[in-house]
Design an enzyme around this catalytic site. Sequence first.
Site, PDB file in Angstrom:
ATOM      1  N   GLN A  37       0.824  -1.212   0.000  1.00  0.00           N
ATOM      2  CA  GLN A  37       0.000   0.000   0.000  1.00  0.00           C
ATOM      3  C   GLN A  37       0.855   1.257   0.000  1.00  0.00           C
ATOM      4  OE1 GLN A  37      -2.062  -0.803   3.667  1.00  0.00           O
ATOM      5  NE2 GLN A  37      -0.101  -1.262   4.637  1.00  0.00           N
ATOM      6  N   HIS A  68      -7.972   3.341  19.892  1.00  0.00           N
ATOM      7  CA  HIS A  68      -7.167   2.244  20.452  1.00  0.00           C
ATOM      8  C   HIS A  68      -7.664   1.804  21.826  1.00  0.00           C
ATOM      9  CE1 HIS A  68      -4.070   3.586  17.374  1.00  0.00           C
ATOM     10  NE2 HIS A  68      -4.468   2.387  17.029  1.00  0.00           N
ATOM     11  N   ASP A  92       0.734  -0.159  13.672  1.00  0.00           N
ATOM     12  CA  ASP A  92       1.171   1.100  14.293  1.00  0.00           C
ATOM     13  C   ASP A  92       1.486   0.913  15.780  1.00  0.00           C
ATOM     14  OD1 ASP A  92      -1.498   1.684  15.790  1.00  0.00           O
ATOM     15  OD2 ASP A  92      -2.099   1.356  13.712  1.00  0.00           O
ATOM     16  N   ASP A 161      -7.706  -5.182  14.146  1.00  0.00           N
ATOM     17  CA  ASP A 161      -7.452  -3.744  13.967  1.00  0.00           C
ATOM     18  C   ASP A 161      -7.059  -3.536  12.503  1.00  0.00           C
ATOM     19  OD1 ASP A 161      -6.775  -1.102  14.238  1.00  0.00           O
ATOM     20  OD2 ASP A 161      -5.034  -1.447  15.524  1.00  0.00           O
ATOM     21  N   SER A 162      -8.016  -3.753  11.619  1.00  0.00           N
ATOM     22  CA  SER A 162      -7.707  -3.818  10.186  1.00  0.00           C
ATOM     23  C   SER A 162      -7.874  -2.467   9.499  1.00  0.00           C
ATOM     24  CB  SER A 162      -8.663  -4.805   9.517  1.00  0.00           C
ATOM     25  OG  SER A 162      -9.974  -4.279   9.529  1.00  0.00           O
ATOM     26  N   ASP A 164      -9.564  -0.471   6.073  1.00  0.00           N
ATOM     27  CA  ASP A 164     -10.915  -0.547   5.507  1.00  0.00           C
ATOM     28  C   ASP A 164     -10.998  -1.716   4.520  1.00  0.00           C
ATOM     29  OD1 ASP A 164     -12.143   2.458   6.123  1.00  0.00           O
ATOM     30  OD2 ASP A 164      -9.976   2.349   5.958  1.00  0.00           O
TER      31      ASP A 164
HETATM   32  N1  AG3 Z   1      -7.691   0.946  11.319  1.00  0.00           N
HETATM   33  C1  AG3 Z   1      -8.979   1.450  10.903  1.00  0.00           C
HETATM   34  C2  AG3 Z   1      -8.859   2.561   9.943  1.00  0.00           C
HETATM   35  C3  AG3 Z   1     -10.134   3.010   9.369  1.00  0.00           C
HETATM   36  C4  AG3 Z   1      -9.945   4.360   8.767  1.00  0.00           C
HETATM   37  N2  AG3 Z   1     -10.842   4.637   7.706  1.00  0.00           N
HETATM   38  C5  AG3 Z   1     -10.832   5.771   7.008  1.00  0.00           C
HETATM   39  N3  AG3 Z   1     -10.055   6.746   7.332  1.00  0.00           N
HETATM   40  N4  AG3 Z   1     -11.637   5.878   6.010  1.00  0.00           N
HETATM   41  C6  AG3 Z   1      -6.793   1.851  11.892  1.00  0.00           C
HETATM   42  C7  AG3 Z   1      -5.587   1.257  12.463  1.00  0.00           C
HETATM   43  C8  AG3 Z   1      -5.215   1.961  13.719  1.00  0.00           C
HETATM   44  N5  AG3 Z   1      -4.485   1.111  14.576  1.00  0.00           N
END
Ligand code: AG3
Length: 287
Positions: A37, A68, A92, A161-162, A164
């Site tokens: 990515q 978190h 992260d 903790d994925s 999108d």
């Molecule tokens: N994981 C979820 C992110 C979702 C954000 N979506 C968006 N900005 N459209 C985040 C990981 C944090 N540990």
Amino acid sequence: MAKENLPFFFEEFVAGGNVSTKYRLSKIDFSKQSPIQKIDVFSTPDLGKVLVMDGMVQLNERWEFTYHEMIAHVPLFSHSNPESVLVIGGGDGGTVREILKHRSVKRVDLVEIDPDVIKTCKEYFPSVASKIMDPSVSIYNEDGKNFVAKKKNEYDVIIVDSTDPYKGAGNSLFTEEFYSSCREALKDDGVISVQAENPVYDSKEMERCFREIKKAFPIVKPYISFVPMYPSGFWVFVYASKNVDPSFKGDESRIKALDGTLIYYNRKIHDAAFVLPSFLERLMSLI
Ligand code: AG3
């Protein structure tokens, strides 16, 4: 620096490009196309540093605690004695930092598919990644779906903790197949939480998450948090388990042990998070 001297902007688009959040930047700190990515780090005047992946904000330093704390403490305090925890995604380190506030936790497996996320966050987000090198944490740079499929009856808590679900890695985590593997990887009294998007701009994905996880677990309860760093600021998580309800387990002393380290989560929020606005309650009840 005066605003007029800060000419850079980053804009996160939602609703097919019809709505956006626009950030004035003070610096572009880092940009890289990893094999998985695009990763960007920006500095902003008001929100600290911002981590962006594939054009979507993953966190900002100012508000990351809202997400978190809620993805981690709701399942951890719903379990009476969490010792082994699996985090899928979360490179992260913010979720790991929260998990390690629980003294009962002996080991954390962190499965982050993209090693560049970990490297970038260690360098640019030290307050978020602060515990990622703790000796109790084992890091695996693998696809979370494949990793969890090999595990049986091993974890007290799983936290998904994925990113999108619009691309490869994140997409395969919003499926019945993945949630069923999680069920098998959990001990009988294990619990899981997953990030489930928002009901404002990503309602279809939120519904999909809920629908798929319901096929895999008998107990499934959505809960909510204010998360000002994401589109709409209104975020949904889903708690699930084979046989443990999401009530707070133990007494106040368990939370006292974390005194001074929590900024969002508290004993009342644990219960209140499961109270949904009527439109959302209706939507979820139809699934
Ligand atoms: N994981 C979820 C992110 C979702 C954000 N979506 C968006 N900005 N459209 C985040 C990981 C944090 N540990």
